[in-house]
Design a protein around this motif. Structure first.
Motif, PDB file in Angstrom:
ATOM      1  N   ARG A  71       0.843  -1.217   0.000  1.00 39.28           N
ATOM      2  CA  ARG A  71       0.000   0.000   0.000  1.00 39.28           C
ATOM      3  C   ARG A  71       0.870   1.256   0.000  1.00 39.28           C
ATOM      4  NH1 ARG A  71      -1.935   3.690  -0.907  1.00 39.28           N
ATOM      5  NH2 ARG A  71      -3.945   4.657  -0.431  1.00 39.28           N
ATOM      6  N   ASP A  72       1.915   1.263   0.809  1.00 41.79           N
ATOM      7  CA  ASP A  72       2.835   2.400   0.837  1.00 41.79           C
ATOM      8  C   ASP A  72       3.555   2.559  -0.497  1.00 41.79           C
ATOM      9  OD1 ASP A  72       2.115   2.873   3.461  1.00 41.79           O
ATOM     10  OD2 ASP A  72       3.842   1.818   4.304  1.00 41.79           O
ATOM     11  N   PHE A  73       3.962   1.442  -1.077  1.00 41.49           N
ATOM     12  CA  PHE A  73       4.652   1.447  -2.371  1.00 41.49           C
ATOM     13  C   PHE A  73       3.748   2.032  -3.456  1.00 41.49           C
ATOM     14  CE2 PHE A  73       5.868  -0.486  -6.397  1.00 41.49           C
ATOM     15  CZ  PHE A  73       7.252  -0.381  -6.401  1.00 41.49           C
ATOM     16  N   ALA A  74       2.466   1.689  -3.410  1.00 48.83           N
ATOM     17  CA  ALA A  74       1.523   2.141  -4.442  1.00 48.83           C
ATOM     18  C   ALA A  74       1.472   3.664  -4.529  1.00 48.83           C
ATOM     19  CB  ALA A  74       0.133   1.578  -4.155  1.00 48.83           C
ATOM     20  N   SER A  75       1.448   4.326  -3.390  1.00 50.21           N
ATOM     21  CA  SER A  75       1.387   5.787  -3.405  1.00 50.21           C
ATOM     22  C   SER A  75       2.752   6.415  -3.632  1.00 50.21           C
ATOM     23  CB  SER A  75       0.787   6.291  -2.085  1.00 50.21           C
ATOM     24  OG  SER A  75      -0.562   5.900  -1.962  1.00 50.21           O
ATOM     25  N   ALA A  76       3.794   5.857  -2.988  1.00 49.27           N
ATOM     26  CA  ALA A  76       5.121   6.461  -3.068  1.00 49.27           C
ATOM     27  C   ALA A  76       5.769   6.272  -4.437  1.00 49.27           C
ATOM     28  CB  ALA A  76       6.020   5.891  -1.978  1.00 49.27           C
ATOM     29  N   GLU A  77       5.583   5.098  -5.039  1.00 48.82           N
ATOM     30  CA  GLU A  77       6.305   4.768  -6.269  1.00 48.82           C
ATOM     31  C   GLU A  77       5.428   4.763  -7.523  1.00 48.82           C
ATOM     32  OE1 GLU A  77       9.489   4.602  -6.182  1.00 48.82           O
ATOM     33  OE2 GLU A  77       9.625   4.676  -3.996  1.00 48.82           O
ATOM     34  N   LEU A  78       4.144   4.520  -7.372  1.00 48.00           N
ATOM     35  CA  LEU A  78       3.252   4.451  -8.540  1.00 48.00           C
ATOM     36  C   LEU A  78       2.348   5.672  -8.654  1.00 48.00           C
ATOM     37  CD1 LEU A  78       2.140   0.693  -8.297  1.00 48.00           C
ATOM     38  CD2 LEU A  78       4.231   1.657  -9.289  1.00 48.00           C
ATOM     39  N   GLY A  79       2.422   6.560  -7.694  1.00 50.50           N
ATOM     40  CA  GLY A  79       1.627   7.780  -7.750  1.00 50.50           C
ATOM     41  C   GLY A  79       0.141   7.570  -7.560  1.00 50.50           C
ATOM     42  N   LEU A  80      -0.249   6.474  -6.928  1.00 49.44           N
ATOM     43  CA  LEU A  80      -1.668   6.179  -6.718  1.00 49.44           C
ATOM     44  C   LEU A  80      -2.178   6.895  -5.469  1.00 49.44           C
ATOM     45  CD1 LEU A  80      -1.552   2.415  -7.710  1.00 49.44           C
ATOM     46  CD2 LEU A  80      -2.656   4.273  -8.976  1.00 49.44           C
ATOM     47  N   PRO A  81      -3.487   7.074  -5.328  1.00 49.66           N
ATOM     48  CA  PRO A  81      -4.042   7.884  -4.240  1.00 49.66           C
ATOM     49  C   PRO A  81      -3.521   7.495  -2.861  1.00 49.66           C
ATOM     50  CG  PRO A  81      -5.765   7.324  -5.799  1.00 49.66           C
ATOM     51  CD  PRO A  81      -4.545   6.554  -6.228  1.00 49.66           C
ATOM     52  N   ASP A  82      -3.173   8.497  -2.077  1.00 47.35           N
ATOM     53  CA  ASP A  82      -2.687   8.287  -0.710  1.00 47.35           C
ATOM     54  C   ASP A  82      -3.837   8.614   0.236  1.00 47.35           C
ATOM     55  OD1 ASP A  82      -1.276   7.893   1.564  1.00 47.35           O
ATOM     56  OD2 ASP A  82       0.179   9.511   1.240  1.00 47.35           O
ATOM     57  N   ASN A  83      -4.617   7.590   0.560  1.00 46.17           N
ATOM     58  CA  ASN A  83      -5.802   7.777   1.396  1.00 46.17           C
ATOM     59  C   ASN A  83      -5.920   6.613   2.365  1.00 46.17           C
ATOM     60  OD1 ASN A  83      -6.793   5.611  -0.179  1.00 46.17           O
ATOM     61  ND2 ASN A  83      -7.810   7.005  -1.614  1.00 46.17           N
ATOM     62  N   GLY A  84      -7.079   6.453   2.968  1.00 49.05           N
ATOM     63  CA  GLY A  84      -7.264   5.408   3.967  1.00 49.05           C
ATOM     64  C   GLY A  84      -7.579   4.033   3.415  1.00 49.05           C
ATOM     65  N   SER A  85      -7.763   3.915   2.107  1.00 51.90           N
ATOM     66  CA  SER A  85      -8.096   2.616   1.528  1.00 51.90           C
ATOM     67  C   SER A  85      -6.939   1.641   1.677  1.00 51.90           C
ATOM     68  CB  SER A  85      -8.438   2.760   0.042  1.00 51.90           C
ATOM     69  OG  SER A  85      -9.698   3.387  -0.117  1.00 51.90           O
ATOM     70  N   TYR A  86      -7.287   0.388   2.027  1.00 52.33           N
ATOM     71  CA  TYR A  86      -6.362  -0.733   2.188  1.00 52.33           C
ATOM     72  C   TYR A  86      -5.365  -0.526   3.332  1.00 52.33           C
ATOM     73  CZ  TYR A  86      -8.709  -1.401  -2.148  1.00 52.33           C
ATOM     74  OH  TYR A  86      -9.705  -1.492  -3.083  1.00 52.33           O
ATOM     75  N   ARG A  87      -5.722   0.365   4.257  1.00 48.08           N
ATOM     76  CA  ARG A  87      -5.014   0.490   5.527  1.00 48.08           C
ATOM     77  C   ARG A  87      -5.895  -0.037   6.670  1.00 48.08           C
ATOM     78  NH1 ARG A  87      -0.633   3.363   4.016  1.00 48.08           N
ATOM     79  NH2 ARG A  87      -0.867   4.980   2.434  1.00 48.08           N
ATOM     80  N   LEU A  88      -6.992  -0.655   6.283  1.00 49.11           N
ATOM     81  CA  LEU A  88      -7.947  -1.255   7.209  1.00 49.11           C
ATOM     82  C   LEU A  88      -8.146  -2.712   6.819  1.00 49.11           C
ATOM     83  CD1 LEU A  88     -10.480   1.662   6.830  1.00 49.11           C
ATOM     84  CD2 LEU A  88      -9.135   1.269   8.898  1.00 49.11           C
ATOM     85  N   TYR A  89      -8.659  -3.509   7.753  1.00 52.76           N
ATOM     86  CA  TYR A  89      -8.925  -4.923   7.485  1.00 52.76           C
ATOM     87  C   TYR A  89     -10.339  -5.250   7.928  1.00 52.76           C
ATOM     88  CZ  TYR A  89      -8.798 -10.024   7.946  1.00 52.76           C
ATOM     89  OH  TYR A  89      -9.080 -11.363   7.843  1.00 52.76           O
ATOM     90  N   ALA A  90     -11.014  -6.104   7.150  1.00 51.35           N
ATOM     91  CA  ALA A  90     -12.364  -6.544   7.511  1.00 51.35           C
ATOM     92  C   ALA A  90     -12.513  -8.027   7.227  1.00 51.35           C
ATOM     93  CB  ALA A  90     -13.418  -5.746   6.735  1.00 51.35           C
ATOM     94  N   ASP A  91     -12.885  -8.768   8.250  1.00 58.02           N
ATOM     95  CA  ASP A  91     -13.216 -10.186   8.089  1.00 58.02           C
ATOM     96  C   ASP A  91     -14.724 -10.282   8.001  1.00 58.02           C
ATOM     97  OD1 ASP A  91     -13.664 -12.891   8.188  1.00 58.02           O
ATOM     98  OD2 ASP A  91     -12.313 -13.269   9.866  1.00 58.02           O
ATOM     99  N   ILE A  92     -15.238 -10.554   6.794  1.00 63.52           N
ATOM    100  CA  ILE A  92     -16.681 -10.563   6.572  1.00 63.52           C
ATOM    101  C   ILE A  92     -17.282 -11.961   6.678  1.00 63.52           C
ATOM    102  CG2 ILE A  92     -16.734  -8.423   5.240  1.00 63.52           C
ATOM    103  CD1 ILE A  92     -16.672 -10.131   2.691  1.00 63.52           C
ATOM    104  N   GLN A  93     -16.468 -12.931   7.073  1.00 61.76           N
ATOM    105  CA  GLN A  93     -16.947 -14.273   7.408  1.00 61.76           C
ATOM    106  C   GLN A  93     -17.622 -14.989   6.234  1.00 61.76           C
ATOM    107  OE1 GLN A  93     -16.470 -15.580  10.677  1.00 61.76           O
ATOM    108  NE2 GLN A  93     -15.193 -13.744  10.879  1.00 61.76           N
ATOM    109  N   ARG A  94     -17.132 -14.758   5.029  1.00 68.06           N
ATOM    110  CA  ARG A  94     -17.627 -15.495   3.861  1.00 68.06           C
ATOM    111  C   ARG A  94     -16.535 -15.494   2.808  1.00 68.06           C
ATOM    112  NH1 ARG A  94     -20.850 -10.619   3.849  1.00 68.06           N
ATOM    113  NH2 ARG A  94     -20.484  -9.322   2.000  1.00 68.06           N
ATOM    114  N   PRO A  95     -16.624 -16.398   1.815  1.00 72.22           N
ATOM    115  CA  PRO A  95     -15.527 -16.534   0.848  1.00 72.22           C
ATOM    116  C   PRO A  95     -15.486 -15.445  -0.218  1.00 72.22           C
ATOM    117  CG  PRO A  95     -17.256 -18.114   0.363  1.00 72.22           C
ATOM    118  CD  PRO A  95     -17.621 -17.473   1.664  1.00 72.22           C
ATOM    119  N   TYR A  96     -16.619 -14.785  -0.481  1.00 70.77           N
ATOM    120  CA  TYR A  96     -16.668 -13.716  -1.479  1.00 70.77           C
ATOM    121  C   TYR A  96     -17.351 -12.508  -0.875  1.00 70.77           C
ATOM    122  CZ  TYR A  96     -15.597 -17.530  -4.691  1.00 70.77           C
ATOM    123  OH  TYR A  96     -15.014 -18.599  -5.304  1.00 70.77           O
ATOM    124  N   VAL A  97     -16.962 -11.327  -1.331  1.00 73.63           N
ATOM    125  CA  VAL A  97     -17.608 -10.121  -0.816  1.00 73.63           C
ATOM    126  C   VAL A  97     -18.929  -9.878  -1.550  1.00 73.63           C
ATOM    127  CG1 VAL A  97     -16.213  -8.603  -2.327  1.00 73.63           C
ATOM    128  CG2 VAL A  97     -17.322  -7.681  -0.286  1.00 73.63           C
TER     129      VAL A  97
END
Length: 358
Positions: A71-97
């Motif tokens: 996630r850090d690499f994506a923003s620092a090296e690829l210029g992708l958005p630096d926001n809260g996405s993919y800095r959180l985790y969610a276990d939704i208790q099923r195999p597909y979202v």
């Protein structure tokens, strides 16, 4: 419903209400989406806290730590958005979202489109419940349509919410996990309503080029060319079958003849796959499950969307000198063109990429 879930539902429901959705079935469906999205948001936990918690499973910590590095690499090296996405985790208790339902007419490869307030028109309808997806597919079948259901492990809300790493994503290899983070953040970087091929090809290019840079940074070996070649060969096989079916459907033959020709084409596809499997892959086929399950028009829809314009974006990246901050404005300029002009420009870029390979 608990108080926290109600608070999360409020902005989702308000967003939907802005578009004046009408009709009982429409309201029920969008209500289902609002509840599903809110439940996902409710399940989020900051990854930093999980990494600091001694009670968290070490294997989970290892995967989440990798995700944060990517996630850090994506923003620092690829210029992708630096926001809260993919800095959180969610276990939704099923195999597909979600489960996506694709549908086409019996004698057409044109998808039944579904239009949404933010994403525009897409070739599927998503459900947070597998039962709802099956029910929707059954209703479409009653209308004489071909249908296909696909379980999806991840999706992007295009920056409207901070999307989490999901337990569904952790079943993948380390490289696939990293790739999807790049891919989904690319959708947040740029998204064009009503142009799925453009959006997915752009995200696929960012994913592929990003992985090349990631491997170099991490001193990892280059991607196995055999696996990539097999994927390309299989995709080409299915696309060739699609082209023959499209020709059949334009033939004007009586329905019974087209129906027989359709089944003959699916038999031909299976035969060609078996020959490729034995001739090129040493008798080991990674797509056996897909090819041996029932085939119909709807099942062929996803092929081509994710790869169609990847060479065009590769040519554009080369024109930008391989510099992300110069590449993204060029992609944005393409996105601003009318649909027909955008496709023409992409075709020209693809031709340039083909000439460079010769």
């Amino acid at each position: 419903m608990n108080t926290r879930l109600q608070r999360l539902l409020t902005p989702v429901a308000a967003l939907l209400a802005l578009f004046g959705l009408q009709g009982c079935s429409t309201l029920d469906y969008y209500g289902h989406l609002a509840v599903g999205q809110a439940q996902l948001l409710q399940a989020r936990q900051p990854i930093a806290q999980l990494l600091a918690d001694p009670a968290v499973d070490p294997e989970l910590k290892q995967r989440l730590a990798l995700a944060q590095q990517a996630r850090d690499f994506a923003s620092a090296e690829l210029g992708l958005p630096d926001n809260g996405s993919y800095r959180l985790y969610a276990d939704i208790q099923r195999p597909y979202v979600v489960w996506n339902v694709f549908a086409t007419p019996e004698f057409s490869l044109t998808p039944e489109l579904h239009c949404f307030p933010i994403a525009g028109c897409v070739a599927y309808r998503g459900f947070y419940s597998q039962g709802r997806a099956r029910g929707a597919a059954a209703l479409l079948k009653q209308q004489g349509l071909d249908t296909y259901q696909a379980g999806i492990e991840a999706y992007s809300t295009l920056g409207w919410f901070d999307d989490p790493i999901l337990n569904t994503m952790l079943r993948w290899s380390d490289e696939r996990l990293v790739a999807v983070i790049f891919h989904e953040l690319a959708h947040q970087q740029l998204y064009v309503a009503d142009d799925t091929a453009f959006n997915e090809s752009f995200a696929s290019f960012v994913e592929q080029q990003g992985l090349r840079q990631w491997r170099t940074e991490q001193n990892l070996p280059a991607q196995d060319p055999q696996g990539e070649q097999q994927r390309a060969q299989f995709s080409a096989l299915v696309l060739a079958s699609r082209a023959r079916l499209e020709q059949l459907y334009r033939s004007g033959l009586p329905a019974e003849q087209m129906r027989a020709g359709k089944q003959a084409e699916f038999a031909r596809l299976r035969q060609h796959y078996a020959e490729l499997r034995e001739r090129e892959w040493g008798g080991v086929g990674h797509y056996d499950g897909w090819i041996n399950a029932p085939l119909n028009n709807a099942k062929l829809l996803p092929f081509g969307l994710y790869d169609q314009w990847v060479p065009a974006f590769a040519a554009l990246f080369a024109q930008a000198g391989g510099v992300w901050t110069q590449f993204y404005p060029r992609v944005e300029a393409l996105a601003q063109l009318p649909s027909a002009e955008r496709e023409q420009a992409l075709q020209q870029l693809s031709a340039q990429a083909q000439n460079l390979r010769r």
